[in-house]
Design a protein around this motif. Structure first.
Motif, PDB file in Angstrom:
ATOM      1  N   GLU A   6       6.953   7.365   7.034  1.00 23.04           N
ATOM      2  CA  GLU A   6       5.999   7.431   5.976  1.00 23.04           C
ATOM      3  C   GLU A   6       6.221   8.480   4.812  1.00 23.04           C
ATOM      4  O   GLU A   6       6.193   9.409   5.161  1.00 23.04           O
ATOM      5  CB  GLU A   6       4.527   7.510   6.512  1.00 23.04           C
ATOM      6  CG  GLU A   6       4.129   6.284   7.328  1.00 23.04           C
ATOM      7  CD  GLU A   6       2.822   6.822   7.760  1.00 23.04           C
ATOM      8  OE1 GLU A   6       1.887   6.869   6.941  1.00 23.04           O
ATOM      9  OE2 GLU A   6       2.399   7.206   9.035  1.00 23.04           O
ATOM     10  N   ILE A   7       6.573   7.959   4.027  1.00 23.56           N
ATOM     11  CA  ILE A   7       7.038   8.736   2.488  1.00 23.56           C
ATOM     12  C   ILE A   7       5.810   8.636   1.589  1.00 23.56           C
ATOM     13  O   ILE A   7       5.789   7.454   1.040  1.00 23.56           O
ATOM     14  CB  ILE A   7       8.212   8.821   2.118  1.00 23.56           C
ATOM     15  CG1 ILE A   7       9.210   9.010   3.143  1.00 23.56           C
ATOM     16  CG2 ILE A   7       8.591   9.516   0.841  1.00 23.56           C
ATOM     17  CD1 ILE A   7      10.769   8.562   2.534  1.00 23.56           C
ATOM     18  N   GLY A  34      16.852  -0.688   3.308  1.00 20.72           N
ATOM     19  CA  GLY A  34      18.081  -0.279   2.588  1.00 20.72           C
ATOM     20  C   GLY A  34      17.801   0.205   1.348  1.00 20.72           C
ATOM     21  O   GLY A  34      16.782  -0.503   0.726  1.00 20.72           O
ATOM     22  N   LEU A  35      17.959   1.385   0.774  1.00 21.80           N
ATOM     23  CA  LEU A  35      17.689   1.900  -0.408  1.00 21.80           C
ATOM     24  C   LEU A  35      18.821   1.451  -1.394  1.00 21.80           C
ATOM     25  O   LEU A  35      19.916   1.918  -1.077  1.00 21.80           O
ATOM     26  CB  LEU A  35      17.651   3.415  -0.600  1.00 21.80           C
ATOM     27  CG  LEU A  35      16.231   4.041   0.333  1.00 21.80           C
ATOM     28  CD1 LEU A  35      16.316   5.603   0.200  1.00 21.80           C
ATOM     29  CD2 LEU A  35      15.131   3.464  -0.539  1.00 21.80           C
ATOM     30  N   VAL A  45      19.693  12.065  -2.364  1.00 21.74           N
ATOM     31  CA  VAL A  45      18.551  13.159  -2.330  1.00 21.74           C
ATOM     32  C   VAL A  45      17.448  12.974  -1.591  1.00 21.74           C
ATOM     33  O   VAL A  45      16.667  13.595  -0.853  1.00 21.74           O
ATOM     34  CB  VAL A  45      18.156  13.588  -3.846  1.00 21.74           C
ATOM     35  CG1 VAL A  45      16.927  14.502  -3.921  1.00 21.74           C
ATOM     36  CG2 VAL A  45      19.278  14.154  -4.549  1.00 21.74           C
ATOM     37  N   THR A  46      16.936  11.410  -1.695  1.00 18.07           N
ATOM     38  CA  THR A  46      15.712  11.371  -0.759  1.00 18.07           C
ATOM     39  C   THR A  46      16.312  11.261   0.688  1.00 18.07           C
ATOM     40  O   THR A  46      15.380  11.885   1.678  1.00 18.07           O
ATOM     41  CB  THR A  46      15.429   9.758  -1.104  1.00 18.07           C
ATOM     42  OG1 THR A  46      14.705   9.878  -2.344  1.00 18.07           O
ATOM     43  CG2 THR A  46      14.121   9.249   0.053  1.00 18.07           C
ATOM     44  N   ALA A  47      17.317  10.879   0.898  1.00 15.42           N
ATOM     45  CA  ALA A  47      17.896  11.051   2.461  1.00 15.42           C
ATOM     46  C   ALA A  47      18.107  12.255   2.778  1.00 15.42           C
ATOM     47  O   ALA A  47      17.494  12.686   4.238  1.00 15.42           O
ATOM     48  CB  ALA A  47      19.298   9.935   2.653  1.00 15.42           C
ATOM     49  N   ILE A  64       6.351  13.563   3.848  1.00 20.12           N
ATOM     50  CA  ILE A  64       7.278  12.998   4.873  1.00 20.12           C
ATOM     51  C   ILE A  64       6.666  13.007   6.102  1.00 20.12           C
ATOM     52  O   ILE A  64       6.871  14.168   6.853  1.00 20.12           O
ATOM     53  CB  ILE A  64       8.770  13.343   4.668  1.00 20.12           C
ATOM     54  CG1 ILE A  64       9.110  13.197   3.210  1.00 20.12           C
ATOM     55  CG2 ILE A  64       9.490  12.694   5.379  1.00 20.12           C
ATOM     56  CD1 ILE A  64      10.492  14.012   3.001  1.00 20.12           C
ATOM     57  N   ARG A  65       6.558  11.983   6.716  1.00 21.77           N
ATOM     58  CA  ARG A  65       5.955  11.927   8.214  1.00 21.77           C
ATOM     59  C   ARG A  65       6.850  10.803   8.911  1.00 21.77           C
ATOM     60  O   ARG A  65       7.128   9.820   8.461  1.00 21.77           O
ATOM     61  CB  ARG A  65       4.536  11.547   8.249  1.00 21.77           C
ATOM     62  CG  ARG A  65       3.483  12.574   7.624  1.00 21.77           C
ATOM     63  CD  ARG A  65       2.117  11.867   7.935  1.00 21.77           C
ATOM     64  NE  ARG A  65       1.717  10.722   7.132  1.00 21.77           N
ATOM     65  CZ  ARG A  65       1.506  10.564   5.959  1.00 21.77           C
ATOM     66  NH1 ARG A  65       1.478  11.629   5.055  1.00 21.77           N
ATOM     67  NH2 ARG A  65       1.233   9.424   5.189  1.00 21.77           N
TER      68      ARG A  65
END
Length: 76
Positions: A6-7, A34-35, A45-47, A64-65
């Motif tokens: 969960e973001i 998939g992003l 950057v998110t990854a 970020i959980r």
């Protein structure tokens, strides 16, 4: 189904440059995500934020959980 990842309201800045603004997403158990986006849209950057591999100068906000555990609250 319980959320695996969960973001919520993820924001990443490098100095005055915003790399990611207010990203929200959920990945349920057994789900594939998939992003997709153009170059420079913040996918890598998110990854790196999820993996906690960003440069220490990056300013990360939101949460970020993974499996219910807040990754940003963990010590290195």
């Amino acid at each position: 189904m319980a959320s695996l990842l969960e973001i919520d309201r993820l924001a990443i800045r490098f100095g005055t440059t915003a790399a990611v603004r207010e990203l929200n997403l959920r990945v349920e158990q057994g789900q594939v995500l998939g992003l997709v986006g153009e170059s420079g849209s913040g996918k890598s950057v998110t990854a790196l934020a999820v993996l906690r591999l960003l440069d220490p100068t990056a300013q990360v906000g939101g949460s970020i959980r993974f499996g219910g555990r807040d990754l940003l609250a963990l010590t290195p």
